[in-house]
Design a protein around this motif. Structure first.
Motif, PDB file in Angstrom:
ATOM      1  N   SER A   3       0.827  -1.216   0.000  1.00 11.26           N
ATOM      2  CA  SER A   3       0.000   0.000   0.000  1.00 11.26           C
ATOM      3  C   SER A   3       0.855   1.258   0.000  1.00 11.26           C
ATOM      4  O   SER A   3       0.394   2.330  -0.391  1.00 11.26           O
ATOM      5  CB  SER A   3      -0.930   0.010   1.219  1.00 11.26           C
ATOM      6  OG  SER A   3      -0.217   0.280   2.412  1.00 11.26           O
ATOM      7  N   SER A   4       2.106   1.132   0.447  1.00 12.87           N
ATOM      8  CA  SER A   4       2.997   2.291   0.491  1.00 12.87           C
ATOM      9  C   SER A   4       3.652   2.571  -0.855  1.00 12.87           C
ATOM     10  O   SER A   4       4.204   3.650  -1.063  1.00 12.87           O
ATOM     11  CB  SER A   4       4.093   2.069   1.548  1.00 12.87           C
ATOM     12  OG  SER A   4       5.055   1.121   1.106  1.00 12.87           O
ATOM     13  N   ARG A   5       3.583   1.602  -1.761  1.00  8.45           N
ATOM     14  CA  ARG A   5       4.309   1.715  -3.032  1.00  8.45           C
ATOM     15  C   ARG A   5       3.403   1.701  -4.259  1.00  8.45           C
ATOM     16  O   ARG A   5       3.876   1.937  -5.376  1.00  8.45           O
ATOM     17  CB  ARG A   5       5.306   0.556  -3.158  1.00  8.45           C
ATOM     18  CG  ARG A   5       6.381   0.540  -2.102  1.00  8.45           C
ATOM     19  CD  ARG A   5       7.158  -0.773  -2.124  1.00  8.45           C
ATOM     20  NE  ARG A   5       7.756  -1.030  -3.430  1.00  8.45           N
ATOM     21  CZ  ARG A   5       8.977  -0.617  -3.791  1.00  8.45           C
ATOM     22  NH1 ARG A   5       9.701   0.098  -2.934  1.00  8.45           N
ATOM     23  NH2 ARG A   5       9.463  -0.909  -4.974  1.00  8.45           N
ATOM     24  N   ASN A   6       2.130   1.407  -4.050  1.00  2.97           N
ATOM     25  CA  ASN A   6       1.231   1.208  -5.182  1.00  2.97           C
ATOM     26  C   ASN A   6      -0.130   1.829  -4.910  1.00  2.97           C
ATOM     27  O   ASN A   6      -0.497   2.074  -3.763  1.00  2.97           O
ATOM     28  CB  ASN A   6       1.046  -0.302  -5.441  1.00  2.97           C
ATOM     29  CG  ASN A   6       2.358  -1.024  -5.638  1.00  2.97           C
ATOM     30  OD1 ASN A   6       2.936  -1.036  -6.704  1.00  2.97           O
ATOM     31  ND2 ASN A   6       2.841  -1.653  -4.564  1.00  2.97           N
ATOM     32  N   SER A   7      -0.883   2.031  -5.975  1.00  5.22           N
ATOM     33  CA  SER A   7      -2.249   2.544  -5.847  1.00  5.22           C
ATOM     34  C   SER A   7      -3.214   1.379  -5.690  1.00  5.22           C
ATOM     35  O   SER A   7      -3.190   0.442  -6.497  1.00  5.22           O
ATOM     36  CB  SER A   7      -2.618   3.369  -7.085  1.00  5.22           C
ATOM     37  OG  SER A   7      -1.790   4.503  -7.188  1.00  5.22           O
ATOM     38  N   VAL A   8      -4.055   1.442  -4.656  1.00  7.56           N
ATOM     39  CA  VAL A   8      -5.062   0.407  -4.435  1.00  7.56           C
ATOM     40  C   VAL A   8      -6.338   1.072  -3.937  1.00  7.56           C
ATOM     41  O   VAL A   8      -6.339   2.225  -3.525  1.00  7.56           O
ATOM     42  CB  VAL A   8      -4.585  -0.658  -3.412  1.00  7.56           C
ATOM     43  CG1 VAL A   8      -3.357  -1.387  -3.919  1.00  7.56           C
ATOM     44  CG2 VAL A   8      -4.320  -0.030  -2.052  1.00  7.56           C
ATOM     45  N   SER A   9      -7.417   0.307  -3.973  1.00  4.50           N
ATOM     46  CA  SER A   9      -8.709   0.822  -3.534  1.00  4.50           C
ATOM     47  C   SER A   9      -8.805   0.893  -2.015  1.00  4.50           C
ATOM     48  O   SER A   9      -9.182   1.910  -1.438  1.00  4.50           O
ATOM     49  CB  SER A   9      -9.829  -0.056  -4.090  1.00  4.50           C
ATOM     50  OG  SER A   9     -11.063   0.274  -3.516  1.00  4.50           O
ATOM     51  N   THR A  10      -8.451  -0.218  -1.347  1.00  3.96           N
ATOM     52  CA  THR A  10      -8.639  -0.347   0.095  1.00  3.96           C
ATOM     53  C   THR A  10      -7.577  -1.286   0.660  1.00  3.96           C
ATOM     54  O   THR A  10      -7.122  -2.208  -0.037  1.00  3.96           O
ATOM     55  CB  THR A  10     -10.033  -0.919   0.419  1.00  3.96           C
ATOM     56  OG1 THR A  10     -11.031  -0.153  -0.246  1.00  3.96           O
ATOM     57  CG2 THR A  10     -10.318  -0.917   1.920  1.00  3.96           C
ATOM     58  N   LEU A  11      -7.206  -1.063   1.918  1.00  2.00           N
ATOM     59  CA  LEU A  11      -6.298  -1.959   2.623  1.00  2.00           C
ATOM     60  C   LEU A  11      -7.019  -2.482   3.861  1.00  2.00           C
ATOM     61  O   LEU A  11      -7.445  -1.702   4.718  1.00  2.00           O
ATOM     62  CB  LEU A  11      -5.028  -1.217   3.033  1.00  2.00           C
ATOM     63  CG  LEU A  11      -4.054  -1.976   3.940  1.00  2.00           C
ATOM     64  CD1 LEU A  11      -3.480  -3.204   3.240  1.00  2.00           C
ATOM     65  CD2 LEU A  11      -2.928  -1.054   4.404  1.00  2.00           C
ATOM     66  N   ILE A  12      -7.162  -3.804   3.957  1.00  2.00           N
ATOM     67  CA  ILE A  12      -7.792  -4.447   5.112  1.00  2.00           C
ATOM     68  C   ILE A  12      -6.717  -5.209   5.880  1.00  2.00           C
ATOM     69  O   ILE A  12      -6.028  -6.053   5.302  1.00  2.00           O
ATOM     70  CB  ILE A  12      -8.925  -5.403   4.688  1.00  2.00           C
ATOM     71  CG1 ILE A  12      -9.974  -4.658   3.847  1.00  2.00           C
ATOM     72  CG2 ILE A  12      -9.571  -6.051   5.909  1.00  2.00           C
ATOM     73  CD1 ILE A  12     -11.018  -5.570   3.236  1.00  2.00           C
TER      74      ILE A  12
END
Length: 279
Positions: free
Chosen positions: A168-177
């Motif tokens: 999540s620190s290096r890429n674009s994503v929708s959500t982190l669970i």
């Protein structure tokens, strides 16, 4: 005046006791350093010819890494998915176990990719923190080649929360669970071994809190208040370190390390997070 004279034999016994305590501490420190992989990673191997069987359609595949490691993975596929979940599992077992664990997420009409870490199941390769994080990036690259960034949800459980947070620190994503996450693995080790210099001994510090400082997506933390593996204090410390982020902390009363999915509240949270997304 009378002088109190300590018997020489008593002094020798005290000296022996002190030396014994020091020797014991040094032995514990040595064991923690050299055997920490056996404490952190609890893989179960599978034969190369082992055939997976699950109640949802899937494909098995491998990714070969530059150092020759072969990483085994499953790609569950739906006909018209809402998106894809890239899932990183806990520190024990293999895909035979975890493939069944994730079926509830797949049945919410999501494609899902889950891999076995080095030395787990059919995966090979030498363990190191750097290798595990780079392997995680390789699987993100695999997923992002087929799905847009806003379709990708990262899900980490226990040990896997470090890999998911790193991505999540290096890429674009929708959500982190993050299910049962830790502030860092050093933080958990300090809880277990408070008198030892674990911050200097850990070869796998997995500083989740540092990774998440660069995350730019909603972060959902799920934690039980009776977790004896990752204490809720570590998860709360992680949450508090994320001030200014779009963050949510959900506490499960009576929740332990491996039973959150048995709670009705967990199912409601997954519905709210995953079913609200448009196809």
């Amino acid at each position: 005046m009378r002088q109190n004279i300590v018997p020489l034999s008593l002094m020798r016994n005290v000296k022996k006791a002190i030396l014994g305590i020091i020797a014991g501490i040094l032995i514990i420190i040595s064991m923690l350093y050299y055997l920490q992989e056996k404490l952190i990673f609890l893989p179960t191997k599978l034969e190369d010819q082992y055939q997976y069987s699950f109640d949802e359609p899937f494909e098995e595949f491998f990714i070969t890494r530059p150092d020759g490691a072969k990483l085994n993975a499953l790609h569950f596929k739906r006909e018209d998915p809402r998106g894809v979940i890239l899932y990183f599992h806990g520190n024990a077992g293999n895909l035979e176990r975890w493939g069944n664990e994730v079926l509830g997420l797949v049945r919410r009409n999501y494609d899902l990719v889950i891999m076995d870490y080095r030395t787990y199941g059919k995966s090979s390769g030498k363990l190191s923190e750097a290798a595990l994080l780079e392997d995680a990036q390789a699987f993100y690259d695999y997923v992002s080649a087929m799905y847009s960034h806003d379709e990708i949800t990262l899900y980490g459980r226990s040990l896997g929360t470090a890999m998911a947070s790193y991505l999540s620190s290096r890429n674009s994503v929708s959500t982190l669970i993050l299910e049962t996450p830790f502030y860092s693995l050093v933080d958990v080790a300090k809880e277990r071994f408070p008198i030892l210099p674990v911050d200097r001994l850990m070869k796998y510090p997995f500083k989740t809190h540092q990774y998440l400082q660069e995350a730019n997506c909603p972060i959902i933390i799920l934690q039980g208040d009776e977790d004896r593996v990752v204490p809720i204090s570590s998860a709360l410390k992680l949450y508090r370190s994320l001030e200014g982020k779009q963050r949510t902390f959900i506490k499960f009363e009576g929740g332990r390390h491996n039973n959150l999915s048995t709670f009705d509240e967990y199912q409601h949270v997954m519905d709210d997070l995953l079913l609200s997304k448009a196809n």
